[in-house]
Scaffold this motif. Structure first.
Motif, mmCIF file in Angstrom:
data_model
loop_
_atom_site.group_PDB
_atom_site.id
_atom_site.type_symbol
_atom_site.label_atom_id
_atom_site.label_comp_id
_atom_site.label_asym_id
_atom_site.label_seq_id
_atom_site.Cartn_x
_atom_site.Cartn_y
_atom_site.Cartn_z
ATOM 1 N N VAL A 138 -16.342 22.072 -5.653
ATOM 2 C CA VAL A 138 -15.056 21.377 -5.488
ATOM 3 C C VAL A 138 -14.130 22.180 -4.576
ATOM 4 O O VAL A 138 -13.384 21.610 -3.771
ATOM 5 C CB VAL A 138 -14.393 21.108 -6.865
ATOM 6 N N LEU A 139 -14.215 23.498 -4.669
ATOM 7 C CA LEU A 139 -13.311 24.341 -3.865
ATOM 8 C C LEU A 139 -13.503 24.090 -2.364
ATOM 9 O O LEU A 139 -12.534 24.052 -1.598
ATOM 10 C CB LEU A 139 -13.527 25.823 -4.192
ATOM 11 N N VAL A 140 -14.762 23.901 -1.965
ATOM 12 C CA VAL A 140 -15.034 23.604 -0.549
ATOM 13 C C VAL A 140 -14.284 22.330 -0.141
ATOM 14 O O VAL A 140 -13.664 22.258 0.925
ATOM 15 C CB VAL A 140 -16.561 23.425 -0.329
ATOM 16 N N GLU A 141 -14.309 21.340 -1.034
ATOM 17 C CA GLU A 141 -13.620 20.076 -0.745
ATOM 18 C C GLU A 141 -12.094 20.250 -0.791
ATOM 19 O O GLU A 141 -11.368 19.593 -0.051
ATOM 20 C CB GLU A 141 -14.044 18.984 -1.743
ATOM 21 N N GLU A 142 -11.625 21.134 -1.659
ATOM 22 C CA GLU A 142 -10.176 21.376 -1.739
ATOM 23 C C GLU A 142 -9.624 21.821 -0.387
ATOM 24 O O GLU A 142 -8.556 21.376 0.053
ATOM 25 C CB GLU A 142 -9.867 22.467 -2.776
ATOM 26 N N HIS A 143 -10.388 22.716 0.242
ATOM 27 C CA HIS A 143 -9.891 23.270 1.505
ATOM 28 C C HIS A 143 -9.772 22.173 2.565
ATOM 29 O O HIS A 143 -8.815 22.146 3.343
ATOM 30 C CB HIS A 143 -10.801 24.409 1.978
ATOM 31 N N SER A 198 -0.352 31.746 -6.919
ATOM 32 C CA SER A 198 -0.305 32.651 -8.080
ATOM 33 C C SER A 198 -1.527 33.562 -8.102
ATOM 34 O O SER A 198 -1.565 34.498 -8.900
ATOM 35 C CB SER A 198 -0.296 31.870 -9.401
ATOM 36 N N GLY A 199 -2.548 33.256 -7.294
ATOM 37 C CA GLY A 199 -3.802 34.016 -7.440
ATOM 38 C C GLY A 199 -4.547 34.244 -6.153
ATOM 39 O O GLY A 199 -3.967 34.647 -5.142
ATOM 40 N N ARG A 200 -5.831 33.915 -6.188
ATOM 41 C CA ARG A 200 -6.804 34.204 -5.130
ATOM 42 C C ARG A 200 -6.379 33.759 -3.730
ATOM 43 O O ARG A 200 -6.600 34.444 -2.743
ATOM 44 C CB ARG A 200 -8.097 33.491 -5.572
ATOM 45 N N GLY A 201 -5.825 32.574 -3.616
ATOM 46 C CA GLY A 201 -5.279 32.130 -2.327
ATOM 47 C C GLY A 201 -6.289 31.579 -1.333
ATOM 48 O O GLY A 201 -6.027 31.575 -0.127
ATOM 49 N N SER A 202 -7.414 31.045 -1.835
ATOM 50 C CA SER A 202 -8.394 30.507 -0.867
ATOM 51 C C SER A 202 -7.846 29.259 -0.167
ATOM 52 O O SER A 202 -8.149 29.018 1.005
ATOM 53 C CB SER A 202 -9.733 30.217 -1.540
ATOM 54 N N ASN A 203 -7.032 28.470 -0.858
ATOM 55 C CA ASN A 203 -6.421 27.310 -0.188
ATOM 56 C C ASN A 203 -5.408 27.766 0.857
ATOM 57 O O ASN A 203 -5.318 27.185 1.936
ATOM 58 C CB ASN A 203 -5.769 26.375 -1.212
ATOM 59 N N LEU A 204 -4.655 28.808 0.531
ATOM 60 C CA LEU A 204 -3.727 29.376 1.520
ATOM 61 C C LEU A 204 -4.506 29.800 2.770
ATOM 62 O O LEU A 204 -4.097 29.514 3.901
ATOM 63 C CB LEU A 204 -2.999 30.583 0.912
ATOM 64 N N ASN A 236 0.875 19.254 -4.058
ATOM 65 C CA ASN A 236 0.085 20.162 -4.895
ATOM 66 C C ASN A 236 -1.387 19.784 -4.792
ATOM 67 O O ASN A 236 -1.712 18.619 -4.532
ATOM 68 C CB ASN A 236 0.544 20.015 -6.354
ATOM 69 N N ILE A 237 -2.251 20.782 -5.004
ATOM 70 C CA ILE A 237 -3.679 20.462 -5.089
ATOM 71 C C ILE A 237 -4.139 20.666 -6.522
ATOM 72 O O ILE A 237 -3.754 21.648 -7.180
ATOM 73 C CB ILE A 237 -4.533 21.294 -4.104
ATOM 74 N N HIS A 238 -4.932 19.707 -6.996
ATOM 75 C CA HIS A 238 -5.416 19.767 -8.378
ATOM 76 C C HIS A 238 -6.922 19.538 -8.381
ATOM 77 O O HIS A 238 -7.419 18.627 -7.711
ATOM 78 C CB HIS A 238 -4.714 18.690 -9.219
ATOM 79 N N PRO A 239 -7.668 20.373 -9.136
ATOM 80 C CA PRO A 239 -9.128 20.275 -9.066
ATOM 81 C C PRO A 239 -9.734 19.197 -9.968
ATOM 82 O O PRO A 239 -10.585 19.481 -10.813
ATOM 83 C CB PRO A 239 -9.579 21.686 -9.477
ATOM 84 N N SER A 240 -9.292 17.969 -9.798
ATOM 85 C CA SER A 240 -9.951 16.840 -10.477
ATOM 86 C C SER A 240 -9.631 15.579 -9.700
ATOM 87 O O SER A 240 -8.731 15.579 -8.845
ATOM 88 C CB SER A 240 -9.456 16.672 -11.926
ATOM 89 N N LEU A 272 1.935 23.677 -2.914
ATOM 90 C CA LEU A 272 1.562 24.437 -4.109
ATOM 91 C C LEU A 272 0.046 24.592 -4.070
ATOM 92 O O LEU A 272 -0.684 23.596 -4.028
ATOM 93 C CB LEU A 272 1.988 23.696 -5.378
ATOM 94 N N ALA A 273 -0.412 25.838 -4.067
ATOM 95 C CA ALA A 273 -1.852 26.081 -3.938
ATOM 96 C C ALA A 273 -2.249 27.087 -5.013
ATOM 97 O O ALA A 273 -2.242 28.285 -4.788
ATOM 98 C CB ALA A 273 -2.180 26.606 -2.544
ATOM 99 N N GLY A 274 -2.502 26.568 -6.201
ATOM 100 C CA GLY A 274 -2.827 27.450 -7.320
ATOM 101 C C GLY A 274 -1.585 28.111 -7.883
ATOM 102 O O GLY A 274 -1.673 29.171 -8.496
ATOM 103 N N PHE A 275 -0.421 27.500 -7.699
ATOM 104 C CA PHE A 275 0.838 28.044 -8.235
ATOM 105 C C PHE A 275 0.954 27.575 -9.684
ATOM 106 O O PHE A 275 1.033 26.370 -9.948
ATOM 107 C CB PHE A 275 2.016 27.540 -7.404
#
Ligand code: GRF
Length: 268
Positions: free
Chosen positions: A177-182, A16-22, A114-118, A93-96
């Motif tokens: 956290v975003l670094v870890e998400e990737h 839905s947005g920035r797409g850094s996980n994509l 899906n990825i969730h930031p918690s 699902l990556a920020g969808f």
């Protein structure tokens, strides 16, 4: 039977947005040993920054805005139709920012994560970093989980954590956290790939899932190990064939030598 000659998961990434996980997924897929490829990207927002990555990597993409449909069911039918045009085994699902209903999940019937930031089950929903800081938590993190109709509630595949420092802000925590998400997303895809290819061999999805869940009890160490093992699984096929070939060659060589010796004895 799974494609042992092509042991790669075909992924559609929903954004839905920035797409850094994509972007992290696309980069991982560039490595030949990574057991997945992105075959399409779907965004519900025409202005999603992540669409630039789809263009950069020449990945087919579709923009489907829920606002253009009369009902959630009609929207989800459009998503399913878009998916039917490409080969897809796994939806990431990556920020969808849409909750998918049982209608979609039942019709899809394949892998969806899906990825969730918690660190689930803590802090389902929004504002996860603020909630972790406000609660005085000493660590935060991210979770990749299977998707079920209930939000942020499916079985966890991978979790990665970071320490919350005394001076932490919502933004600084989000960045850490975003670094870890990737990393987490790449590891989760490898684990799903492993399930998929084992599934096809021994038709044992339930056991595979529960063994993942058991492994998740020792998550941080074990998921990395799983990821490395799955990496190896992806390249093992050719190694095994080579070993069989060498063994056969060795036996053939021995057999020919014995025949030659027997012939020499016979002639003498
Ligand atoms: C990530 O923090 C993800 O956990 C959450 O939405 C954000 C998406 O980031 N669900 P990006 O679009 O992948 O950069």
């Amino acid at each position: 039977m799974s494609s042992t000659l092509d042991p790669k998961l075909n992924i559609c990434v929903f954004i839905s947005g920035r797409g850094s996980n994509l972007k992290a997924i696309l980069e991982a897929c560039e490595k030949p040993e990574f057991p997945a490829r992105v075959t399409c990207v779907i965004s519900n927002k025409p202005q999603a920054g992540g669409l630039d990555y789809a263009k950069e990597y020449n990945i087919p993409y579709a923009v489907l805005s829920h606002k253009d449909y009369d009902s959630k069911t009609a929207y989800e039918d459009a998503l399913l139709e878009a998916l039917s045009y490409e080969k897809v085994d796994l939806i990431c699902l990556a920020g969808f920012m849409r909750l998918l209903s049982p209608h979609f999940l039942n019709h899809w019937g394949r892998y969806i994560i899906n990825i969730h930031p918690s660190l689930l089950p803590k802090y389902k929903g929004l504002d996860t970093h603020k909630r972790a800081i406000d609660a005085g938590d000493s660590e935060a993190g991210c979770s990749v989980h299977y998707v079920i109709p209930e939000m942020d509630a499916g079985e966890i595949i991978v979790q990665r954590s970071v320490k919350i420092s005394k001076k932490e802000t919502e933004d600084s925590l989000a960045a850490k956290v975003l670094v870890e998400e990737h990393e987490a997303y790449k590891q989760a895809i490898i684990i799903v790939a492993r399930h998929k290819f084992q599934d096809s061999v021994d038709d044992n999805y339930e056991n595979d899932v529960s063994s993942t869940l058991n492994r998740n009890k020792n998550q941080h160490k074990n998921t990395l190990k799983d990821a490395q093992m799955a990496d190896k699984d992806a390249i093992n096929e050719s190694q095994i064939m080579w070993t069989h070939f060498m063994t056969a060659a060795k036996y053939m060589g021995g057999f020919v030598t014995v025949i030659l010796i027997l012939m020499a004895l016979f002639l003498l």
